[in-house]
Design an enzyme around this catalytic site. Sequence first.
Site, PDB file in Angstrom:
ATOM      1  CG  ASP A  29      -2.050   0.980   1.121  1.00  0.00           C
ATOM      2  OD1 ASP A  29      -3.211   0.535   1.034  1.00  0.00           O
ATOM      3  OD2 ASP A  29      -1.785   2.205   1.119  1.00  0.00           O
ATOM      4  CB  VAL A  95      -9.419   1.986  -4.692  1.00  0.00           C
ATOM      5  CG1 VAL A  95      -9.206   1.447  -6.101  1.00  0.00           C
ATOM      6  CG2 VAL A  95      -8.343   3.012  -4.340  1.00  0.00           C
ATOM      7  CG  HIS A  99      -8.603  -3.015  -2.227  1.00  0.00           C
ATOM      8  ND1 HIS A  99      -9.550  -2.274  -2.903  1.00  0.00           N
ATOM      9  CD2 HIS A  99      -8.294  -2.322  -1.111  1.00  0.00           C
ATOM     10  CE1 HIS A  99      -9.793  -1.163  -2.223  1.00  0.00           C
ATOM     11  NE2 HIS A  99      -9.058  -1.170  -1.120  1.00  0.00           N
TER      12      HIS A  99
END
Length: 113
Positions: A29, A95, A99
């Site tokens: 990240d 986003v 994920h």
Amino acid sequence: MPTLFEKIAAREIPADIVYEDDLCLCFHDINPQAPIHLLIVPKKPIVRIAEAKPEDKETLGHLILTAQLIAKQEGFEQNGFRTVINNGQDGGEEVPHLHLHILAGRKMTWPPG
Ligand code: AMP
């Protein structure tokens, strides 16, 4: 239009990738919230849990088994880790390409913020 994470998978945007297979990839990240903060991203751009379909079952299960594999590969399996999937506005999703966050390298607190 491809998502940010599709662009990372296509190597159009750089990322520190630690693992890749047919279904997913894993990279660091950019704004780590723990000493180790990785994202496991399915190559198929499933938007979020709320929009996943029954046919995404294999991919979704694969993300968790990949977390197990990454924990071994990156050496934090013994000490432990946390997995997080943020979903929607209240879930803190930024986003819109599903994920799995893996956080490790420190003791996590509960409840999360
Ligand atoms: P979420 O809030 O669950 O949608 O998580 C999105 C995550 O993507 C955040 O933790 C961001 O720091 C991370 N992120 C955004 N852009 C990038 C990038 N270019 N490379 C790696 N991670 C990113």
